[in-house]
Design a protein around this motif. Structure first.
Motif, short mmCIF file in Angstrom:
data_model
loop_
_atom_site.label_atom_id
_atom_site.label_comp_id
_atom_site.label_asym_id
_atom_site.label_seq_id
_atom_site.Cartn_x
_atom_site.Cartn_y
_atom_site.Cartn_z
N ARG B 282 0.87 -1.17 0.00
CA ARG B 282 0.00 0.00 0.00
C ARG B 282 0.90 1.22 0.00
N GLY B 283 0.48 2.27 -0.70
CA GLY B 283 1.28 3.49 -0.75
C GLY B 283 2.17 3.50 -1.98
N CYS B 284 2.61 4.70 -2.34
CA CYS B 284 3.51 4.83 -3.49
C CYS B 284 4.38 6.05 -3.22
N THR B 285 5.67 5.91 -3.52
CA THR B 285 6.59 7.02 -3.22
C THR B 285 7.27 7.53 -4.47
N ARG B 286 6.71 7.21 -5.63
CA ARG B 286 7.32 7.71 -6.87
C ARG B 286 7.16 9.24 -6.96
N GLY B 287 6.11 9.74 -6.33
CA GLY B 287 5.98 11.19 -6.22
C GLY B 287 5.50 11.91 -7.47
N CYS B 288 4.67 11.27 -8.29
CA CYS B 288 4.07 11.98 -9.43
C CYS B 288 3.24 13.14 -8.87
N ARG B 289 3.45 14.31 -9.45
CA ARG B 289 2.92 15.51 -8.79
C ARG B 289 1.42 15.70 -8.97
N PHE B 290 0.82 14.95 -9.89
CA PHE B 290 -0.62 15.08 -10.13
C PHE B 290 -1.41 14.03 -9.37
N CYS B 291 -0.71 13.06 -8.77
CA CYS B 291 -1.39 11.84 -8.33
C CYS B 291 -1.86 11.93 -6.88
N GLN B 292 -3.18 11.87 -6.70
CA GLN B 292 -3.73 11.94 -5.35
C GLN B 292 -3.56 10.61 -4.61
N ALA B 293 -3.77 9.51 -5.32
CA ALA B 293 -3.67 8.20 -4.66
C ALA B 293 -2.29 8.04 -4.02
N GLY B 294 -1.26 8.41 -4.78
CA GLY B 294 0.10 8.29 -4.25
C GLY B 294 0.29 9.16 -3.02
N ALA B 295 -0.28 10.36 -3.07
CA ALA B 295 -0.05 11.31 -1.98
C ALA B 295 -0.79 10.92 -0.70
N VAL B 296 -1.98 10.37 -0.83
CA VAL B 296 -2.77 10.14 0.39
C VAL B 296 -2.54 8.76 1.00
N THR B 297 -1.84 7.87 0.30
CA THR B 297 -1.69 6.51 0.84
C THR B 297 -0.29 6.25 1.39
N ARG B 298 0.54 7.30 1.48
CA ARG B 298 1.86 7.10 2.07
C ARG B 298 1.72 6.70 3.53
N PRO B 299 2.66 6.03 4.12
CA PRO B 299 3.90 5.52 3.56
C PRO B 299 3.69 4.17 2.87
N ILE B 300 4.74 3.68 2.20
CA ILE B 300 4.68 2.33 1.63
C ILE B 300 4.76 1.32 2.75
N ARG B 301 3.81 0.39 2.72
CA ARG B 301 3.88 -0.75 3.63
C ARG B 301 3.82 -1.99 2.76
N GLU B 302 4.77 -2.87 2.96
CA GLU B 302 4.91 -4.03 2.08
C GLU B 302 4.54 -5.30 2.80
N ARG B 303 3.72 -6.11 2.16
CA ARG B 303 3.38 -7.39 2.77
C ARG B 303 4.51 -8.37 2.46
#
Ligand code: SF4
Lengths: 240, 645
Positions: B282-303
């Protein structure tokens, strides 16, 4: 349910089986592809080693005798399936017993010779019962009598490529009778139709021909008649 | 606000009872509608607890068709979380298609839950997914079909508590009048705190109950927060009704990913994504500046890989699904993805279960992963370069050069794929018509590579959407590009992207405009949403059913005193909400709802964007976005943020 009588060896069993099953309520509203998926998933949950076709898009080797119309349940439909490894019918039955979806019931599983003719080749006729709401008894009796008197009933063919073309429904209906009255405010029809490739009578088409297509209904396919089986004694001749 | 009395709300309200809807009444409608299997339930793994034996009944609703809602994984998780509790019962409902809605209204049949046929109005809590803006008008239709008053102010303890959750809640202001509570952020823990407090406060008044709920971290009760408007139309302040309540609400965050629901619902009828799902990170840290999903789901948690593999086996056994999708915002970013895919392929060898990996990046590693999973089938390969030129991609922080993209395209065609889908956005900040030429040229270059390798069968499908400046992103201060510019640029693209092997599709501007209005708007837009719904707006995601005229008329009417006082005309309203650049020091309608990524960081990165500067993926180097600062106490081994001393 058929059970193995002799030979409890490891290789016992058959690579092809015929399942007799019933569906109702929630499972009566599926397309034939969707019902196929329901079966495929049930069999996978049960760990049944279904045989698949070759190629990039392998399909399970499962064949219904005939598609059920959307909105129609069944009380004794047939499904043939081929397995990768032979199994006894009892083993198959045990495998899926605990993983069946609601409103799907297995009535029988029996081995079939792998070279036997397919269900769709064997199928001759099908019998349906249709219970209607919001329909008067006298109205229904009259409509049915009028239908049976006719020699020809032309219905528009379904599908865009047949636009403007008609087929004759009347010879496809082998018999049509009223079910005895019940205490519920429902009236029943029992109909036997042809069910061969290119000559298949459908209960919803019959309702259209009777002018009852708008009535709330509960439809069930009650019997499939295969080649070599006679018509049931009680269903002879009204429509012929 | 005038109430339209011709609307059939009243009839539905009048026939409510407390028992379930009898099957025969539902059955009596099914012959009239398309795909009746949506309305009957009976899915394998659906949970049927006894109504009377459970203390609290919650209905989970997706306010669009069953076909879409059954594929919503967030609701699937909540269904699992809630039904694990012995004293709770969670059932589901979806918005019926227009034919069934009409049939139900005519028959006076209220919306019911699929497990029990219990009317939705008899549940204690109605939880509606507000995942995206096109669900907003549908939410009102859903409440109305259930016989529940649509405005929070008109409901009391005799009606269900209506809660919303999903990405839309990061700015829920345009629908704040209709919901009692929003869960901001991840709901898996918060929902149980909510139900717990609901149980202990159920004998109080709705207002008191809401006051108790508002104390729970991450729960936003809009009625206690009132925006104050400035003369120019902007927001000057936010008053909080009770000093005991927090002035800002921080999103909820799960320290580690919740357990994978194993007994996933298996629909009987076909649905959009009819398959088993495992969320791999969950989460994404690529940091695309238009992307809301990436911004609101930080931090990355890996199963962990082992956990995924074990769940995969269990899910397939318990569902019988023939496909398993590994869900995340960017699949190839999972650090163990290679091992994971190899293990899963081994595990399902010969069992006719396919694995799918949505959201791949444009690099050779992703092509290799896709190849491993393809099983020899090469349908279409998707690339999302988003912009045509390197310069524009730097501005939006999409770190892929044209050169690299073309070499990956070459690899894709060489491995046997015949179609590449290219996703672009237009209307990006500082975009010019020349950027269209870059999109055209890139599309042709990819097509030529395809022709060279794959011959005449090679195809490039170009899909162009229009940029929406979303809350909580680096571009949240940007205006929406105007209609004339979008149409001109779409024309340029239509002229440039044609010929054999090229296909182009684009979004209607009206849909973009509506999405932007609802994603950026403030609370005053509630009146507009209600009016549009009264005028027939629903199913905004569906070309065949959406009603643009209803929205246009509602906007033209300025349907409340508050709107008319603030904006002299509909044009002024749109200019204010959509078409002006917001000031860095301006109070934004969503400022009180916090994602953990700080405004300070977004502004810094906005400045980087202006100078075309890339920001690296923060798994390499922390950029201090604010997440660690705010949520450090929750950090676990699953996080990909550095461990600070
Ligand atoms: S705190 Fe650092 S590492 Fe974590 S998400 Fe933010 S920038 Fe990335």
């Amino acid at each position: 349910m058929s059970s193995p009588v002799v030979m409890p060896t490891i290789a016992a069993g058959s690579g092809r089986h015929r399942i007799t099953f019933a569906t109702s309520r929630t499972l009566a509203y599926l397309s034939v592809l969707e019902l196929g998926k329901v079966w495929e998933r049930t069999l996978r949950r049960g760990g049944v080693p279904l045989k698949y076709s070759q190629g990039f898009n392998p399909r399970p080797r499962m064949h219904f005798a005939a598609p059920l119309p959307v909105g129609c349940g069944c009380s004794a439909d047939l499904l043939d399936l081929s397995l990768d490894e032979p199994r006894t019918s009892k083993a198959l039955c045990d495998a899926i017993a605990g993983v069946m979806p609601q409103n799907l019931v297995v009535l029988d599983i029996a081995p079939v010779d792998i070279h036997a003719r397919s269900l769709s080749e064997l199928l001759q006729e099908a019998e349906y019962s249709v219970w209607l709401q919001q329909t008067g008894e006298a109205e229904l009796a009259e409509t049915v009598a009028a239908f049976l008197k006719k020699d020809e009933i032309l219905m528009p063919k379904r599908g865009r490529k047949y636009r403007g073309r008609f087929y004759d429904l009347r010879p496809l209906v082998k018999s049509l009778t009223l079910e005895p009255a019940t205490p519920l405010p429902w009236l029943g029809l029992r109909v036997r139709v042809m069910a061969r490739p290119g000559a298949t009578g459908r209960p919803d088409e019959l309702l259209r021909a009777l002018g009852l297509a708008d009535r709330p209904r509960r439809s069930t396919r009650t019997r499939l008649i295969l080649d070599g089986e006679g018509p049931p004694p009680e269903a002879v001749a009204d429509g012929d | 606000m005038s109430i339209d009395t011709t609307h059939p709300t009243h009839r539905i309200g009048a026939i409510q009872g407390s028992g379930p809807v009898v099957w025969e009444r539902i059955e009596a409608l099914l012959h009239r509608v398309i795909k009746p299997g949506r309305y009957v339930g009976g899915e394998y793994n659906s949970v049927h607890k006894a109504w009377d034996a459970t203390d609290l009944h919650i209905c989970l609703a997706f306010p669009d068709l069953y076909d879409l809602g059954m594929s919503n994984f967030a609701l699937m998780i909540l269904y699992d979380v809630l039904n694990r509790q012995p004293d709770l019962l969670a059932h589901r409902t979806y918005l019926p298609a227009p034919d069934m809605i009409a049939a139900m209204r005519e028959a006076g049949l209220p919306l019911y839950a699929l497990e029990s046929y219990q009317p939705v109005s008899t549940f204690d809590i109605l939880a509606i997914s507000t995942a995206y803006e096109q669900l907003y008008a549908n939410s009102l239709e859903l409440m109305d079909l259930a016989g529940i008053p649509i405005r929070s102010a008109n409901r009391d303890v005799t009606t269900p508590l209506v809660i919303g959750g999903g990405h839309g809640t990061f700015n829920p202001e345009p629908i704040a009048d209709f919901f009692d509570v929003f869960v901001i952020g991840e709901a898996e823990d918060a929902i149980l705190e909510l139900t717990g407090t609901f149980q202990t406060t159920r004998h109080t008044s709705r207002d008191e109950q809401l006051r108790a709920l508002a104390q729970i971290p991450g729960l936003y009760v809009p009625r206690f927060y009132t925006p104050v408007y400035a003369v120019g139309g902007g927001i000057s302040d936010l008053t909080v009704a009770d000093p005991a309540l927090p002035t800002t609400i921080e999103k909820r965050l799960m320290p580690a990913l919740p357990a994978t629901p194993v007994a996933q619902l298996v629909p009987n009828v076909s649905t959009v994504h009819n398959r088993a799902i495992i969320e791999i990170h969950r989460g994404c840290t690529r940091g695309c500046r238009f992307c809301q999903a990436g911004a609101v789901t930080r931090p990355i948690r890996e199963r962990p890989v082992d956990e995924i593999v074990a769940s995969a086996e269990a899910v397939v056994q318990q569902t019988g699904y023939e496909e398993l999708a590994l869900l995340s915002l960017s699949s190839a970013d999972h650090t163990g993805i290679d091992t994971l895919i190899r293990q899963l392929i081994d595990q399902f060898e010969g069992r006719h279960v396919s694995i799918s990996l949505p959201s791949l990046h444009i690099d050779s590693f992703s092509v290799e992963l896709a190849e491993m999973l393809s099983g020899g089938r090469h349908s279409g390969f998707t690339f999302a370069p988003e912009a045509g030129s390197d310069a524009m991609r730097h501005r939006i922080n999409k770190d892929i050069s044209t050169e690299a993209l073309l070499s990956v395209a070459e690899e894709v065609f060489a491995r046997g794929w015949r179609t590449i889908k290219l996703y672009f956005m237009i209307g990006l900040p500082a975009e010019t018509d020349e950027d269209m030429e870059a999109i055209i040229e890139l599309s042709h270059q990819v097509r030529q590579i395809g022709n060279r390798i794959g011959g005449r069968k090679a195809e490039v499908h170009v899909s162009v959407s229009t940029f929406v400046p979303k809350p909580d992103t680096v571009f949240q201060w940007e205006p929406l590009v105007d209609e004339e510019t979008v149409e001109r640029r779409q024309r340029i693209l239509k002229q440039g992207i044609r010929g054999r092997g090229l296909k182009l599709s684009w979004n209607a501007y009206s849909a973009t405009k509506l999405e932007t209005l609802l994603t950026r708007g403030d609370r005053r837009l509630g009146a507009l949403v209600e009016r549009a719904w009264q005028l027939g707006a629903r199913f905004d995601a569906w070309d065949e059913w959406c009603n643009q005229d209803a929205w246009n008329q509602a906007i033209a009417e300025l349907p409340s005193e508050e709107l008319r006082a603030a904006f002299p005309s509909a044009r002024a309203l749109l200019d204010h909400q959509l078409y002006r650049r917001r000031q860095p020091d301006e109070r934004l309608p969503w400022d009180h709802l916090q994602t953990g990524v700080e405004k300070r960081f977004l502004l810094q990165d906005y400045r980087r964007s202006l100078s075309g500067e890339l920001l690296t993926d923060c798994r390499e180097e922390c950029h201090a976005c604010g997440i660690l600062h705010h949520y450090r106490d929750l950090q676990t081994e699953e996080w990909r943020c550095p461990v600070l001393s």
